[in-house]
Scaffold this motif. Sequence first.
Motif, PDB file in Angstrom:
ATOM      1  N   LEU A 290      29.873  51.754  28.798  1.00 58.10           N
ATOM      2  CA  LEU A 290      30.884  50.510  28.382  1.00 58.10           C
ATOM      3  C   LEU A 290      30.427  49.205  28.989  1.00 58.10           C
ATOM      4  N   VAL A 291      30.139  49.510  30.370  1.00 54.15           N
ATOM      5  CA  VAL A 291      29.899  48.233  31.084  1.00 54.15           C
ATOM      6  C   VAL A 291      28.602  47.816  30.777  1.00 54.15           C
ATOM      7  N   LEU A 292      27.480  48.432  30.444  1.00 57.67           N
ATOM      8  CA  LEU A 292      26.153  48.003  30.156  1.00 57.67           C
ATOM      9  C   LEU A 292      25.954  47.517  28.681  1.00 57.67           C
ATOM     10  N   SER A 293      27.072  47.908  27.928  1.00 57.68           N
ATOM     11  CA  SER A 293      26.980  47.653  26.340  1.00 57.68           C
ATOM     12  C   SER A 293      26.853  46.174  26.066  1.00 57.68           C
ATOM     13  N   GLY A 294      27.500  45.287  26.990  1.00 64.83           N
ATOM     14  CA  GLY A 294      27.357  43.995  27.017  1.00 64.83           C
ATOM     15  C   GLY A 294      26.383  43.237  27.355  1.00 64.83           C
ATOM     16  N   CYS A 295      25.318  44.092  28.097  1.00 67.70           N
ATOM     17  CA  CYS A 295      24.163  43.365  28.533  1.00 67.70           C
ATOM     18  C   CYS A 295      22.833  43.692  27.853  1.00 67.70           C
ATOM     19  N   GLU A 296      21.961  42.705  27.622  1.00 69.99           N
ATOM     20  CA  GLU A 296      20.627  42.812  27.004  1.00 69.99           C
ATOM     21  C   GLU A 296      19.760  44.005  27.673  1.00 69.99           C
ATOM     22  N   ARG A 297      19.487  44.636  26.711  1.00 67.95           N
ATOM     23  CA  ARG A 297      18.271  45.613  27.205  1.00 67.95           C
ATOM     24  C   ARG A 297      17.021  44.941  27.466  1.00 67.95           C
ATOM     25  N   PRO A 298      16.510  45.445  28.449  1.00 72.22           N
ATOM     26  CA  PRO A 298      15.009  44.474  28.815  1.00 72.22           C
ATOM     27  C   PRO A 298      13.894  45.080  27.916  1.00 72.22           C
ATOM     28  N   PRO A 299      12.793  44.471  27.826  1.00 75.10           N
ATOM     29  CA  PRO A 299      12.351  43.434  28.685  1.00 75.10           C
ATOM     30  C   PRO A 299      12.961  42.044  27.848  1.00 75.10           C
ATOM     31  N   ILE A 300      13.074  41.016  28.581  1.00 76.56           N
ATOM     32  CA  ILE A 300      13.248  39.596  28.071  1.00 76.56           C
ATOM     33  C   ILE A 300      12.374  38.743  28.425  1.00 76.56           C
ATOM     34  N   GLU A 301      12.117  37.754  27.593  1.00 77.60           N
ATOM     35  CA  GLU A 301      11.280  36.699  28.222  1.00 77.60           C
ATOM     36  C   GLU A 301      11.846  35.294  28.375  1.00 77.60           C
ATOM     37  N   ALA A 302      11.466  34.833  29.604  1.00 78.62           N
ATOM     38  CA  ALA A 302      11.949  33.350  29.758  1.00 78.62           C
ATOM     39  C   ALA A 302      10.844  32.287  29.598  1.00 78.62           C
ATOM     40  N   VAL A 303      11.198  31.228  29.031  1.00 79.87           N
ATOM     41  CA  VAL A 303      10.292  30.109  28.754  1.00 79.87           C
ATOM     42  C   VAL A 303      10.962  28.938  29.430  1.00 79.87           C
ATOM     43  N   GLN A 304      10.130  28.075  30.113  1.00 81.45           N
ATOM     44  CA  GLN A 304      10.164  27.040  30.957  1.00 81.45           C
ATOM     45  C   GLN A 304      10.615  25.968  29.938  1.00 81.45           C
ATOM     46  N   HIS A 305      11.902  25.060  30.156  1.00 79.14           N
ATOM     47  CA  HIS A 305      12.256  24.190  28.971  1.00 79.14           C
ATOM     48  C   HIS A 305      12.339  22.700  29.422  1.00 79.14           C
ATOM     49  N   GLY A 306      12.380  22.751  30.817  1.00 77.10           N
ATOM     50  CA  GLY A 306      12.533  21.295  31.297  1.00 77.10           C
ATOM     51  C   GLY A 306      11.476  21.212  32.410  1.00 77.10           C
ATOM     52  N   TYR A 307      11.568  20.045  33.305  1.00 78.93           N
ATOM     53  CA  TYR A 307      10.826  19.937  34.728  1.00 78.93           C
ATOM     54  C   TYR A 307      10.840  21.014  35.479  1.00 78.93           C
ATOM     55  N   ARG A 308       9.696  21.411  36.383  1.00 78.21           N
ATOM     56  CA  ARG A 308       9.889  22.255  37.188  1.00 78.21           C
ATOM     57  C   ARG A 308      11.016  22.120  38.181  1.00 78.21           C
ATOM     58  N   GLY A 309      11.389  23.354  38.585  1.00 81.88           N
ATOM     59  CA  GLY A 309      12.601  23.111  39.819  1.00 81.88           C
ATOM     60  C   GLY A 309      13.972  22.998  39.148  1.00 81.88           C
ATOM     61  N   THR A 310      13.988  22.663  37.795  1.00 79.95           N
ATOM     62  CA  THR A 310      15.255  22.757  36.979  1.00 79.95           C
ATOM     63  C   THR A 310      16.096  23.866  36.622  1.00 79.95           C
ATOM     64  N   ALA A 311      15.168  24.903  36.646  1.00 79.70           N
ATOM     65  CA  ALA A 311      15.801  26.245  36.273  1.00 79.70           C
ATOM     66  C   ALA A 311      16.191  26.011  34.823  1.00 79.70           C
ATOM     67  N   MET A 312      15.587  25.361  34.036  1.00 80.84           N
ATOM     68  CA  MET A 312      15.957  25.151  32.700  1.00 80.84           C
ATOM     69  C   MET A 312      15.123  26.044  31.720  1.00 80.84           C
TER      70      MET A 312
END
Length: 355
Positions: free
Chosen positions: A18-40
């Motif tokens: 029940l708790v984990l049902s609201g979480c995304e099942r991995p894997p997921i991908e992260a794409v940098q969208h802003g300047y380095r260091g902004t964690a965007m």
Amino acid sequence: MKQLRKFLILPALLLSVLVLSGCERPPIEAVQHGYRGTAMDIIYNPRTLAEQAEKNAVPASYGAAPADGPKAGAVYKNVKVLNNLSVAQFTSFMVSMTSWVAPEQGCSYCHNAANFADDSLYTKQVARNMILMTQRVNTQWQDHVAQTGVTCYTCHRGNNIPQNVWFKEPKQQTGNGLLGNKDGQNTPVAASGYSSLPNDYFSSYLSKSSNIRVAGNTALPTGNKHSINETEATYGLMMHFSKSLGVNCTYCHNSRNFSSWEESPPQRAKAWYAIRMAQDINNNYMDPIKGLFPPHRLGPTGDVAKANCATCHQGAYKPLYGVSMLSDYPFLTGPAKPPLKGQDSAPPAKSVAMK
């Protein structure tokens, strides 16, 4: 003790699911969208993208029909829109519209098969205004749609009614005792992410031009006039943006300073125009033709279906992932006209300068 552990294992497993049902099942991908260091980072789920790819596929192109030859307005009766097209362009577009909007019903969805010039079907009159609305978007709202533009398929995708539209939410009754006054929220609906957030913020922001604010520009108490309810409605709208485009907050904002335009990506300006484009569409092309629709096509408060971000985007950061269909239908970038007169029409609103 062993019996007790066995007895507790199953409830613990069920609770974990029940708790984990609201979480995304991995894997997921992260794409940098802003300047380095902004964690965007923009976070994507490959499985969701695969599902979205089919939904956002563009129909096969057969090329633009020739523009030479007799005009549709001279050959056919009662052609009030696109009458300057060649017969080849006009008939080709009618076939395309049928496949986009009414693939099962065919031509008879908008036409009296015994007399195509007849205007008795409300769907024919609505379709005329929707063509004018499409031209309006493609000519007057390029700050949002750029040269990609839109067609009927952008929203309908084989459905009589686009799958993502909104109606005004009915006013909630004031409760008694412990229930209290819900004040337009605390009733989970899809538009507010099934949360306690306000559930009719579309009326405030995509019909009216209410300020979208979380905080004032000066210190309390004299400068900050924005209520908690306004803040919550803003959060609801932002959740709608996120889900409609399949992106997270950093697609339009620098999370270091959400309110700063100077530190925001260009997509935030695109979203600014999108809000005003939706207001234009809903106020000047949808609401004015409410009288054309039968009661079963209206919402619970008697209003007509209206557009929001999901109407076009349907989970993609760009509708149809940015593929333009206008090369086959260049006349959809024609003159932007108001809705046809005699149908409770109103002139289209003008865009206002960014503030």
